[in-house]
Design a protein around this motif. Structure first.
Motif, PDB file in Angstrom:
ATOM      1  N   ALA A 191      46.922  64.316 127.496  1.00  0.00           N
ATOM      2  CA  ALA A 191      47.053  65.677 127.098  1.00  0.00           C
ATOM      3  C   ALA A 191      46.980  65.477 125.758  1.00  0.00           C
ATOM      4  O   ALA A 191      47.591  64.649 125.050  1.00  0.00           O
ATOM      5  N   LEU A 192      46.371  66.580 125.207  1.00  0.00           N
ATOM      6  CA  LEU A 192      46.410  67.018 123.566  1.00  0.00           C
ATOM      7  C   LEU A 192      46.986  68.281 123.599  1.00  0.00           C
ATOM      8  O   LEU A 192      46.581  69.205 124.113  1.00  0.00           O
ATOM      9  N   ASP A 193      48.342  68.200 123.011  1.00  0.00           N
ATOM     10  CA  ASP A 193      48.759  69.685 122.650  1.00  0.00           C
ATOM     11  C   ASP A 193      48.296  70.447 121.567  1.00  0.00           C
ATOM     12  O   ASP A 193      47.536  69.887 120.841  1.00  0.00           O
ATOM     13  N   GLU A 194      48.945  71.518 121.323  1.00  0.00           N
ATOM     14  CA  GLU A 194      48.337  72.430 120.207  1.00  0.00           C
ATOM     15  C   GLU A 194      48.603  71.828 118.804  1.00  0.00           C
ATOM     16  O   GLU A 194      47.628  72.235 117.931  1.00  0.00           O
ATOM     17  N   GLN A 195      49.345  70.992 118.752  1.00  0.00           N
ATOM     18  CA  GLN A 195      49.615  70.289 117.258  1.00  0.00           C
ATOM     19  C   GLN A 195      48.493  68.996 117.090  1.00  0.00           C
ATOM     20  O   GLN A 195      48.687  68.424 116.118  1.00  0.00           O
ATOM     21  N   GLY A 196      47.938  68.637 118.206  1.00  0.00           N
ATOM     22  CA  GLY A 196      47.047  67.448 118.204  1.00  0.00           C
ATOM     23  C   GLY A 196      47.650  66.221 118.660  1.00  0.00           C
ATOM     24  O   GLY A 196      47.056  65.056 118.631  1.00  0.00           O
ATOM     25  N   ARG A 197      49.131  66.181 119.074  1.00  0.00           N
ATOM     26  CA  ARG A 197      49.791  65.050 119.761  1.00  0.00           C
ATOM     27  C   ARG A 197      49.220  64.595 120.879  1.00  0.00           C
ATOM     28  O   ARG A 197      48.733  65.471 121.790  1.00  0.00           O
ATOM     29  N   LEU A 198      49.102  63.225 121.118  1.00  0.00           N
ATOM     30  CA  LEU A 198      48.409  62.692 122.437  1.00  0.00           C
ATOM     31  C   LEU A 198      49.497  62.182 123.220  1.00  0.00           C
ATOM     32  O   LEU A 198      50.526  61.388 122.816  1.00  0.00           O
ATOM     33  N   PHE A 199      49.378  62.368 124.577  1.00  0.00           N
ATOM     34  CA  PHE A 199      50.268  62.081 125.605  1.00  0.00           C
ATOM     35  C   PHE A 199      49.346  61.568 126.722  1.00  0.00           C
ATOM     36  O   PHE A 199      48.394  61.925 127.030  1.00  0.00           O
ATOM     37  N   VAL A 200      50.071  60.133 126.826  1.00  0.00           N
ATOM     38  CA  VAL A 200      49.517  59.314 128.248  1.00  0.00           C
ATOM     39  C   VAL A 200      50.538  59.386 129.349  1.00  0.00           C
ATOM     40  O   VAL A 200      51.473  58.494 128.881  1.00  0.00           O
TER      41      VAL A 200
ATOM     42  N   GLY B 230      42.963  75.895 121.795  1.00  0.00           N
ATOM     43  CA  GLY B 230      42.634  75.885 120.318  1.00  0.00           C
ATOM     44  C   GLY B 230      42.572  74.962 119.238  1.00  0.00           C
ATOM     45  O   GLY B 230      42.461  74.904 118.395  1.00  0.00           O
ATOM     46  N   LEU B 231      42.600  73.707 120.132  1.00  0.00           N
ATOM     47  CA  LEU B 231      42.285  72.308 119.434  1.00  0.00           C
ATOM     48  C   LEU B 231      41.141  72.319 119.164  1.00  0.00           C
ATOM     49  O   LEU B 231      40.038  72.499 119.752  1.00  0.00           O
ATOM     50  N   ALA B 232      40.904  71.432 118.031  1.00  0.00           N
ATOM     51  CA  ALA B 232      39.495  71.024 117.492  1.00  0.00           C
ATOM     52  C   ALA B 232      38.806  70.240 118.398  1.00  0.00           C
ATOM     53  O   ALA B 232      39.133  69.288 118.872  1.00  0.00           O
ATOM     54  N   TYR B 233      37.157  70.547 118.684  1.00  0.00           N
ATOM     55  CA  TYR B 233      36.524  69.820 119.422  1.00  0.00           C
ATOM     56  C   TYR B 233      36.334  68.379 119.265  1.00  0.00           C
ATOM     57  O   TYR B 233      36.226  67.511 120.077  1.00  0.00           O
TER      58      TYR B 233
ATOM     59  N   VAL C  17      39.103  61.453 121.685  1.00  0.00           N
ATOM     60  CA  VAL C  17      39.566  60.641 122.758  1.00  0.00           C
ATOM     61  C   VAL C  17      38.710  60.370 124.002  1.00  0.00           C
ATOM     62  O   VAL C  17      38.748  58.931 124.393  1.00  0.00           O
ATOM     63  N   MET C  18      37.673  61.219 123.997  1.00  0.00           N
ATOM     64  CA  MET C  18      36.932  60.652 125.155  1.00  0.00           C
ATOM     65  C   MET C  18      35.922  59.417 124.691  1.00  0.00           C
ATOM     66  O   MET C  18      35.394  58.794 125.704  1.00  0.00           O
ATOM     67  N   GLY C  19      35.551  59.261 123.360  1.00  0.00           N
ATOM     68  CA  GLY C  19      34.812  58.129 122.835  1.00  0.00           C
ATOM     69  C   GLY C  19      35.782  57.081 123.270  1.00  0.00           C
ATOM     70  O   GLY C  19      35.343  55.880 123.584  1.00  0.00           O
ATOM     71  N   GLU C  20      37.125  56.966 122.979  1.00  0.00           N
ATOM     72  CA  GLU C  20      38.017  56.114 123.362  1.00  0.00           C
ATOM     73  C   GLU C  20      38.056  55.542 124.802  1.00  0.00           C
ATOM     74  O   GLU C  20      38.009  54.276 125.210  1.00  0.00           O
TER      75      GLU C  20
END
Length: 145
Positions: free
Chosen positions: A69-78, A114-117, A123-126
């Protein structure tokens, strides 16, 4: 009016043909047509992507998927654990190595609207680099009136 009768002198010679033989050209054109008919659908096929609002049915699953998950601040959660972008490749490598059947696990990727593309694409590249290619983009279904 003259008639061309066979004689002893012209027995080995053929008369020049005044017609153009189009059969080889038709054969080549049919082969090209078949090639274009086969390759054209392959050029337009892309990765199926579910956009934020959709009426798609739920996916069938045989094992528990990994939630990213990527939240609105751009933080990443697995799987509800916060991860930095620096250690994301290592975490994804461990997930790929743990797959029991040799087949990579399904990844559910959720990103804030609202997150940048570019952030989602990194993340998809990784994920692709780690060999985790079974990615489903999670959307919110439209409510029926």
């Amino acid at each position: 009016m003259a008639i061309n009768l066979p004689s002893q002198r012209s027995r080995g010679r053929r008369a020049p043909m005044a017609e153009i033989n189009v059969t080889p050209m038709v054969d080549v054109m049919l082969v090209l047509l078949i090639i274009f008919m086969v390759t054209a659908p392959l050029l337009t096929a892309g990765v199926p992507v579910n956009l934020p609002d959709s009426n798609a049915k739920a996916l069938d699953q045989d094992q528990k998927p990994v939630q990213i998950a990527l939240d609105e601040q751009g933080r990443l959660f697995v799987n509800d654990d916060e991860v930095t972008e620096a250690i994301l490749p290592d975490v994804l490598g461990q997930i790929a190595a743990k797959s029991p059947s040799g087949k990579p696990p399904e990844i559910y990727l959720r990103a804030d609207r609202g997150l940048a593309y570019g952030k989602v694409m990194r993340v998809m590249g990784e994920l692709n680099r780690a060999g985790l290619n079974r990615v489903a983009l999670v959307t919110v279904g439209k409510e029926k009136p």
